[in-house]
Design a protein around this motif. Structure first.
Motif, PDB file in Angstrom:
ATOM      1  N   GLU A  16     -43.490 -61.329 -30.691  1.00 31.21           N
ATOM      2  CA  GLU A  16     -43.923 -59.943 -30.778  1.00 31.21           C
ATOM      3  C   GLU A  16     -42.829 -59.022 -30.236  1.00 31.21           C
ATOM      4  O   GLU A  16     -42.343 -59.234 -29.128  1.00 31.21           O
ATOM      5  CB  GLU A  16     -45.210 -59.759 -29.963  1.00 31.21           C
ATOM      6  N   LYS A  17     -42.434 -58.023 -31.035  1.00 31.37           N
ATOM      7  CA  LYS A  17     -41.423 -57.026 -30.660  1.00 31.37           C
ATOM      8  C   LYS A  17     -40.048 -57.623 -30.372  1.00 31.37           C
ATOM      9  O   LYS A  17     -39.213 -56.992 -29.741  1.00 31.37           O
ATOM     10  CB  LYS A  17     -41.890 -56.196 -29.468  1.00 31.37           C
ATOM     11  N   THR A  18     -39.794 -58.844 -30.838  1.00 26.98           N
ATOM     12  CA  THR A  18     -38.496 -59.484 -30.636  1.00 26.98           C
ATOM     13  C   THR A  18     -38.040 -60.132 -31.937  1.00 26.98           C
ATOM     14  O   THR A  18     -38.834 -60.750 -32.635  1.00 26.98           O
ATOM     15  CB  THR A  18     -38.581 -60.572 -29.544  1.00 26.98           C
ATOM     16  N   ILE A  19     -36.762 -59.953 -32.247  1.00 29.64           N
ATOM     17  CA  ILE A  19     -36.171 -60.666 -33.374  1.00 29.64           C
ATOM     18  C   ILE A  19     -34.965 -61.436 -32.870  1.00 29.64           C
ATOM     19  O   ILE A  19     -34.375 -61.083 -31.846  1.00 29.64           O
ATOM     20  CB  ILE A  19     -35.746 -59.703 -34.514  1.00 29.64           C
ATOM     21  N   VAL A  20     -34.625 -62.512 -33.574  1.00 30.39           N
ATOM     22  CA  VAL A  20     -33.426 -63.272 -33.257  1.00 30.39           C
ATOM     23  C   VAL A  20     -32.440 -63.028 -34.390  1.00 30.39           C
ATOM     24  O   VAL A  20     -32.759 -63.234 -35.561  1.00 30.39           O
ATOM     25  CB  VAL A  20     -33.730 -64.778 -33.102  1.00 30.39           C
ATOM     26  N   VAL A  21     -31.250 -62.549 -34.027  1.00 29.60           N
ATOM     27  CA  VAL A  21     -30.242 -62.162 -35.011  1.00 29.60           C
ATOM     28  C   VAL A  21     -29.032 -63.078 -34.875  1.00 29.60           C
ATOM     29  O   VAL A  21     -28.507 -63.264 -33.776  1.00 29.60           O
ATOM     30  CB  VAL A  21     -29.820 -60.689 -34.802  1.00 29.60           C
ATOM     31  N   ARG A  22     -28.597 -63.646 -36.007  1.00 32.08           N
ATOM     32  CA  ARG A  22     -27.415 -64.499 -36.023  1.00 32.08           C
ATOM     33  C   ARG A  22     -26.219 -63.658 -36.434  1.00 32.08           C
ATOM     34  O   ARG A  22     -26.186 -63.102 -37.533  1.00 32.08           O
ATOM     35  CB  ARG A  22     -27.610 -65.648 -37.012  1.00 32.08           C
ATOM     36  N   VAL A  23     -25.231 -63.563 -35.531  1.00 28.96           N
ATOM     37  CA  VAL A  23     -24.027 -62.767 -35.780  1.00 28.96           C
ATOM     38  C   VAL A  23     -22.858 -63.725 -35.981  1.00 28.96           C
ATOM     39  O   VAL A  23     -22.608 -64.592 -35.144  1.00 28.96           O
ATOM     40  CB  VAL A  23     -23.752 -61.803 -34.600  1.00 28.96           C
ATOM     41  N   GLU A  24     -22.166 -63.545 -37.089  1.00 28.25           N
ATOM     42  CA  GLU A  24     -21.030 -64.410 -37.416  1.00 28.25           C
ATOM     43  C   GLU A  24     -19.723 -63.667 -37.186  1.00 28.25           C
ATOM     44  O   GLU A  24     -19.614 -62.491 -37.520  1.00 28.25           O
ATOM     45  CB  GLU A  24     -21.132 -64.830 -38.880  1.00 28.25           C
ATOM     46  N   ARG A  25     -18.760 -64.351 -36.583  1.00 31.42           N
ATOM     47  CA  ARG A  25     -17.438 -63.749 -36.399  1.00 31.42           C
ATOM     48  C   ARG A  25     -16.402 -64.679 -37.014  1.00 31.42           C
ATOM     49  O   ARG A  25     -16.569 -65.898 -37.026  1.00 31.42           O
ATOM     50  CB  ARG A  25     -17.137 -63.484 -34.920  1.00 31.42           C
ATOM     51  N   ARG A  26     -15.345 -64.085 -37.548  1.00 35.69           N
ATOM     52  CA  ARG A  26     -14.260 -64.854 -38.169  1.00 35.69           C
ATOM     53  C   ARG A  26     -12.973 -64.568 -37.420  1.00 35.69           C
ATOM     54  O   ARG A  26     -12.705 -63.429 -37.047  1.00 35.69           O
ATOM     55  CB  ARG A  26     -14.079 -64.442 -39.637  1.00 35.69           C
ATOM     56  N   PHE A  27     -12.188 -65.619 -37.203  1.00 31.53           N
ATOM     57  CA  PHE A  27     -10.915 -65.450 -36.530  1.00 31.53           C
ATOM     58  C   PHE A  27      -9.963 -66.537 -36.995  1.00 31.53           C
ATOM     59  O   PHE A  27     -10.387 -67.554 -37.555  1.00 31.53           O
ATOM     60  CB  PHE A  27     -11.086 -65.491 -35.001  1.00 31.53           C
ATOM     61  N   THR A  28      -8.696 -66.306 -36.779  1.00 31.20           N
ATOM     62  CA  THR A  28      -7.688 -67.293 -37.139  1.00 31.20           C
ATOM     63  C   THR A  28      -7.477 -68.248 -35.977  1.00 31.20           C
ATOM     64  O   THR A  28      -7.252 -67.813 -34.848  1.00 31.20           O
ATOM     65  CB  THR A  28      -6.352 -66.599 -37.484  1.00 31.20           C
ATOM     66  N   HIS A  29      -7.558 -69.547 -36.257  1.00 28.11           N
ATOM     67  CA  HIS A  29      -7.365 -70.561 -35.226  1.00 28.11           C
ATOM     68  C   HIS A  29      -5.919 -70.497 -34.723  1.00 28.11           C
ATOM     69  O   HIS A  29      -4.982 -70.434 -35.522  1.00 28.11           O
ATOM     70  CB  HIS A  29      -7.672 -71.952 -35.793  1.00 28.11           C
ATOM     71  N   PRO A  30      -5.725 -70.489 -33.394  1.00 27.95           N
ATOM     72  CA  PRO A  30      -4.380 -70.309 -32.864  1.00 27.95           C
ATOM     73  C   PRO A  30      -3.384 -71.417 -33.221  1.00 27.95           C
ATOM     74  O   PRO A  30      -2.193 -71.157 -33.359  1.00 27.95           O
ATOM     75  CB  PRO A  30      -4.585 -70.240 -31.350  1.00 27.95           C
ATOM     76  N   VAL A  31      -3.866 -72.647 -33.394  1.00 30.05           N
ATOM     77  CA  VAL A  31      -2.967 -73.759 -33.709  1.00 30.05           C
ATOM     78  C   VAL A  31      -2.954 -74.060 -35.204  1.00 30.05           C
ATOM     79  O   VAL A  31      -1.887 -74.212 -35.807  1.00 30.05           O
ATOM     80  CB  VAL A  31      -3.366 -75.020 -32.913  1.00 30.05           C
ATOM     81  N   LEU A  32      -4.114 -74.146 -35.791  1.00 26.92           N
ATOM     82  CA  LEU A  32      -4.223 -74.532 -37.201  1.00 26.92           C
ATOM     83  C   LEU A  32      -3.922 -73.409 -38.177  1.00 26.92           C
ATOM     84  O   LEU A  32      -3.713 -73.656 -39.360  1.00 26.92           O
ATOM     85  CB  LEU A  32      -5.627 -75.076 -37.479  1.00 26.92           C
ATOM     86  N   LYS A  33      -3.930 -72.150 -37.701  1.00 19.88           N
ATOM     87  CA  LYS A  33      -3.682 -70.975 -38.544  1.00 19.88           C
ATOM     88  C   LYS A  33      -4.654 -70.925 -39.733  1.00 19.88           C
ATOM     89  O   LYS A  33      -4.309 -70.525 -40.827  1.00 19.88           O
ATOM     90  CB  LYS A  33      -2.236 -70.956 -39.070  1.00 19.88           C
ATOM     91  N   LYS A  34      -5.875 -71.325 -39.462  1.00 19.59           N
ATOM     92  CA  LYS A  34      -6.894 -71.382 -40.488  1.00 19.59           C
ATOM     93  C   LYS A  34      -8.040 -70.463 -40.062  1.00 19.59           C
ATOM     94  O   LYS A  34      -8.340 -70.353 -38.883  1.00 19.59           O
ATOM     95  CB  LYS A  34      -7.374 -72.828 -40.585  1.00 19.59           C
ATOM     96  N   THR A  35      -8.673 -69.799 -41.017  1.00 22.61           N
ATOM     97  CA  THR A  35      -9.791 -68.921 -40.687  1.00 22.61           C
ATOM     98  C   THR A  35     -11.002 -69.768 -40.326  1.00 22.61           C
ATOM     99  O   THR A  35     -11.412 -70.637 -41.088  1.00 22.61           O
ATOM    100  CB  THR A  35     -10.130 -67.999 -41.862  1.00 22.61           C
ATOM    101  N   VAL A  36     -11.567 -69.485 -39.148  1.00 25.04           N
ATOM    102  CA  VAL A  36     -12.698 -70.242 -38.628  1.00 25.04           C
ATOM    103  C   VAL A  36     -13.897 -69.307 -38.489  1.00 25.04           C
ATOM    104  O   VAL A  36     -13.737 -68.152 -38.099  1.00 25.04           O
ATOM    105  CB  VAL A  36     -12.358 -70.854 -37.246  1.00 25.04           C
ATOM    106  N   ARG A  37     -15.091 -69.814 -38.817  1.00 29.40           N
ATOM    107  CA  ARG A  37     -16.313 -69.027 -38.655  1.00 29.40           C
ATOM    108  C   ARG A  37     -17.100 -69.568 -37.469  1.00 29.40           C
ATOM    109  O   ARG A  37     -17.333 -70.768 -37.358  1.00 29.40           O
ATOM    110  CB  ARG A  37     -17.186 -69.111 -39.905  1.00 29.40           C
ATOM    111  N   ARG A  38     -17.515 -68.670 -36.589  1.00 24.86           N
ATOM    112  CA  ARG A  38     -18.356 -69.034 -35.454  1.00 24.86           C
ATOM    113  C   ARG A  38     -19.541 -68.078 -35.436  1.00 24.86           C
ATOM    114  O   ARG A  38     -19.396 -66.883 -35.737  1.00 24.86           O
ATOM    115  CB  ARG A  38     -17.605 -68.917 -34.126  1.00 24.86           C
ATOM    116  N   SER A  39     -20.714 -68.565 -35.071  1.00 25.68           N
ATOM    117  CA  SER A  39     -21.879 -67.698 -35.014  1.00 25.68           C
ATOM    118  C   SER A  39     -22.574 -67.829 -33.673  1.00 25.68           C
ATOM    119  O   SER A  39     -22.441 -68.831 -32.973  1.00 25.68           O
ATOM    120  CB  SER A  39     -22.852 -68.023 -36.145  1.00 25.68           C
TER     121      SER A  39
END
Length: 77
Positions: A16-39
């Protein structure tokens, strides 16, 4: 100082009166230089109960409301 705003998807509206929100962020991995998604899931205050599962919403930082809630739903965003 302006309050932080995050955009995410509602994953739960069971409480009641509460929602759970999933927020996703994208960043470049410092070693692999690959875009990684974390939520992360945030509990947000939804006083009117308008948000439903699957909705894309904006949440805003606020003073602590309960043990887990530190965010509120931004109306009409």
């Amino acid at each position: 100082m302006p309050k932080r705003l995050l955009q995410g998807t509602v994953v739960s509206d069971a409480n009641e009166k509460t929602i759970v929100v999933r927020v996703e962020r994208r960043f470049t991995h410092p070693v692999l230089k690959k875009t990684v998604r974390r939520s992360k899931k945030y509990h947000a205050h939804d006083d009117a109960g308008v948000a439903k599962v699957g909705d894309t919403v904006w949440i805003e930082e606020c003073a602590p409301i309960s043990k887990n809630k530190r965010w509120t739903l931004v109306p009409n965003a």
